[in-house]
Write a protein that holds these residues in place. Sequence first.
Motif, PDB file in Angstrom:
ATOM      1  N   MET A  84     -14.296 -16.417  35.261  1.00 52.90           N
ATOM      2  CA  MET A  84     -15.752 -16.492  35.101  1.00 52.90           C
ATOM      3  C   MET A  84     -16.199 -17.927  34.807  1.00 52.90           C
ATOM      4  O   MET A  84     -17.168 -18.425  35.348  1.00 52.90           O
ATOM      5  CB  MET A  84     -16.167 -15.575  33.953  1.00 52.90           C
ATOM      6  CG  MET A  84     -17.674 -15.362  33.850  1.00 52.90           C
ATOM      7  SD  MET A  84     -18.290 -14.348  35.199  1.00 52.90           S
ATOM      8  CE  MET A  84     -20.015 -14.247  34.742  1.00 52.90           C
ATOM      9  N   THR A  85     -15.434 -18.633  33.929  1.00 53.51           N
ATOM     10  CA  THR A  85     -15.749 -20.029  33.589  1.00 53.51           C
ATOM     11  C   THR A  85     -15.610 -20.919  34.806  1.00 53.51           C
ATOM     12  O   THR A  85     -16.432 -21.806  35.055  1.00 53.51           O
ATOM     13  CB  THR A  85     -14.814 -20.515  32.466  1.00 53.51           C
ATOM     14  OG1 THR A  85     -14.933 -19.636  31.356  1.00 53.51           O
ATOM     15  CG2 THR A  85     -15.191 -21.927  32.056  1.00 53.51           C
ATOM     16  N   ALA A  86     -14.568 -20.683  35.583  1.00 54.46           N
ATOM     17  CA  ALA A  86     -14.345 -21.474  36.791  1.00 54.46           C
ATOM     18  C   ALA A  86     -15.476 -21.266  37.787  1.00 54.46           C
ATOM     19  O   ALA A  86     -15.942 -22.205  38.429  1.00 54.46           O
ATOM     20  CB  ALA A  86     -13.006 -21.094  37.427  1.00 54.46           C
ATOM     21  N   LEU A  87     -15.916 -19.974  37.908  1.00 55.58           N
ATOM     22  CA  LEU A  87     -17.010 -19.670  38.814  1.00 55.58           C
ATOM     23  C   LEU A  87     -18.293 -20.366  38.370  1.00 55.58           C
ATOM     24  O   LEU A  87     -19.030 -20.941  39.171  1.00 55.58           O
ATOM     25  CB  LEU A  87     -17.229 -18.157  38.867  1.00 55.58           C
ATOM     26  CG  LEU A  87     -18.370 -17.675  39.778  1.00 55.58           C
ATOM     27  CD1 LEU A  87     -18.096 -18.077  41.217  1.00 55.58           C
ATOM     28  CD2 LEU A  87     -18.525 -16.160  39.662  1.00 55.58           C
ATOM     29  N   ALA A  88     -18.536 -20.349  37.036  1.00 46.99           N
ATOM     30  CA  ALA A  88     -19.725 -21.016  36.502  1.00 46.99           C
ATOM     31  C   ALA A  88     -19.665 -22.514  36.741  1.00 46.99           C
ATOM     32  O   ALA A  88     -20.658 -23.141  37.096  1.00 46.99           O
ATOM     33  CB  ALA A  88     -19.867 -20.724  35.010  1.00 46.99           C
ATOM     34  N   ARG A  89     -18.430 -23.066  36.542  1.00 50.88           N
ATOM     35  CA  ARG A  89     -18.260 -24.502  36.749  1.00 50.88           C
ATOM     36  C   ARG A  89     -18.491 -24.848  38.218  1.00 50.88           C
ATOM     37  O   ARG A  89     -19.124 -25.831  38.559  1.00 50.88           O
ATOM     38  CB  ARG A  89     -16.862 -24.928  36.301  1.00 50.88           C
ATOM     39  CG  ARG A  89     -16.656 -26.439  36.333  1.00 50.88           C
ATOM     40  CD  ARG A  89     -15.263 -26.840  35.877  1.00 50.88           C
ATOM     41  NE  ARG A  89     -15.000 -26.415  34.509  1.00 50.88           N
ATOM     42  CZ  ARG A  89     -14.070 -25.523  34.191  1.00 50.88           C
ATOM     43  NH1 ARG A  89     -13.346 -24.944  35.140  1.00 50.88           N
ATOM     44  NH2 ARG A  89     -13.879 -25.182  32.932  1.00 50.88           N
ATOM     45  N   GLU A  90     -17.967 -24.009  39.092  1.00 49.42           N
ATOM     46  CA  GLU A  90     -18.135 -24.240  40.527  1.00 49.42           C
ATOM     47  C   GLU A  90     -19.601 -24.105  40.937  1.00 49.42           C
ATOM     48  O   GLU A  90     -20.112 -24.889  41.731  1.00 49.42           O
ATOM     49  CB  GLU A  90     -17.271 -23.236  41.298  1.00 49.42           C
ATOM     50  CG  GLU A  90     -17.335 -23.442  42.809  1.00 49.42           C
ATOM     51  CD  GLU A  90     -16.475 -22.417  43.537  1.00 49.42           C
ATOM     52  OE1 GLU A  90     -16.472 -22.446  44.776  1.00 49.42           O
ATOM     53  OE2 GLU A  90     -15.819 -21.592  42.873  1.00 49.42           O
ATOM     54  N   THR A  91     -20.274 -23.118  40.362  1.00 52.70           N
ATOM     55  CA  THR A  91     -21.685 -22.925  40.676  1.00 52.70           C
ATOM     56  C   THR A  91     -22.525 -24.109  40.191  1.00 52.70           C
ATOM     57  O   THR A  91     -23.401 -24.594  40.889  1.00 52.70           O
ATOM     58  CB  THR A  91     -22.199 -21.634  40.016  1.00 52.70           C
ATOM     59  OG1 THR A  91     -21.387 -20.552  40.450  1.00 52.70           O
ATOM     60  CG2 THR A  91     -23.642 -21.377  40.382  1.00 52.70           C
ATOM     61  N   THR A  92     -22.217 -24.574  38.990  1.00 52.98           N
ATOM     62  CA  THR A  92     -22.936 -25.735  38.452  1.00 52.98           C
ATOM     63  C   THR A  92     -22.679 -26.965  39.310  1.00 52.98           C
ATOM     64  O   THR A  92     -23.600 -27.723  39.610  1.00 52.98           O
ATOM     65  CB  THR A  92     -22.500 -26.013  37.003  1.00 52.98           C
ATOM     66  OG1 THR A  92     -22.739 -24.850  36.212  1.00 52.98           O
ATOM     67  CG2 THR A  92     -23.257 -27.191  36.432  1.00 52.98           C
ATOM     68  N   GLY A  93     -21.415 -27.162  39.693  1.00 51.14           N
ATOM     69  CA  GLY A  93     -21.077 -28.304  40.541  1.00 51.14           C
ATOM     70  C   GLY A  93     -21.765 -28.238  41.888  1.00 51.14           C
ATOM     71  O   GLY A  93     -22.270 -29.249  42.392  1.00 51.14           O
ATOM     72  N   ALA A  94     -21.800 -27.018  42.457  1.00 51.35           N
ATOM     73  CA  ALA A  94     -22.468 -26.859  43.748  1.00 51.35           C
ATOM     74  C   ALA A  94     -23.964 -27.127  43.634  1.00 51.35           C
ATOM     75  O   ALA A  94     -24.582 -27.729  44.520  1.00 51.35           O
ATOM     76  CB  ALA A  94     -22.218 -25.445  44.279  1.00 51.35           C
TER      77      ALA A  94
END
Length: 427
Positions: A1-11
């Motif tokens: 979930m954290t990785a997904l959030a990080r990826e979403t924020t980065g995107a």
Amino acid sequence: MTALARETTGAMMLRRLRSPAAWAESVDLFAVLTAASLPWSTSLAAIFNALMLVCMVPFLDVRDFLQSVKRPICAAPIALFLLALVGTLWSDAAWGARLYAVNPTVKLLVLPVLLYHFERSSRGRWVFVAFLVSCALLSVMSWLVAFNPALSIKPGDVERGIFVKNYIDQSQEFTLCAVALAYPVVMLLREKRYALAAVLTALALSFFANMAFVIVSRTALVTVPIMLAVFALLHLRWRSILIISAGLLACALLAWQISPQLRKTTDTFSRDYRLYTQEKVPTSIGERLEYWQKSIQFFVQAPFVGHGTGSTKGLFDKVAKSAEWVQGVRVFPNPHNQTLNVAVQWGVIGIVVLYAIWLQHLLLFRGDGLANWVGLLVVVQNIFTSLFNSHLFDFHEGWMYVIGVGVAGGMVIRARQAEPKVGEAGS
């Protein structure tokens, strides 16, 4: 979930970096921060202004921008900078002094940038509001310092009510805000929005009260009636002018009676002139008269192209050693008059370019509306205060001019470009 959030924020960040609209919003934000910080800090204003310019670069349409620069409202300020740059070639001053004297004209290069951006941005009013709110907060701080001078961050400064900078800059800000509010107040009254009109009237009166009872510059005392007269002639009927003039006169007489600070500031006009002319005591007015007389002599010596960029200080140093110089008068590189400052360095050519700037910008703000009023007021204030100072070249007042004309001018041009489209849609 954290990785997904990080990826979403980065995107999301990546999308914003690729979005022209996001960069335009950043330019608006830094323009607002520049205006808000100007009454408080020269460093912050310079930093935010630099960031604003940087944010324009990634998606700047260079061809379109260069086309806009050809307009007289942009070309005239650029011409003054180029004249200052070329004027270094025939100056006798040291190269350090020449390049230092070019610096005050560099800010004029930002004016075409602001005009270009705010032709395309709908957030110009944010800049006006930010400056107004910032000055209102400074007014509150000024009252606090007047009652408790220990709050001032200017150690050793004996001026009452000055938290940062100086009383001349503060008076310029408060005068501009107070008179500028006259237009929205009148418009709100015509629309019968009395509550908001009362709030803005109270804010305008608070600026005038600060200048009447805390501290005010003599330049502001001279220019306030002129600025109010401009507003009255443009936006009021004769009956309203007479009624309001009577009310303002009554308020002025009341302020004169109950404000020792106002009487003291006004009395210095005659006192300083008398001390200088009769007793040769170096006073503020006396120094200005000395600078003006000598500057006219310098201009006559080189009337067409002047003595070159940065030459003023050396010329004053030289004449200060002669018997005609009033003893005790300080030597400044600035003759405390914008026209003479330009005339000494660049002669008639410089005067023509300077007046072309003012004329082009006056003509830009010929219409109705808040942006036209603010822009016109900024130009009028600069012209008349430049009789007693070189305000176009001073940091604070110069940036007030650049930001005010740049933002208001862009808004005016944007509105004019929208008018044909509205007409076409209506037909």
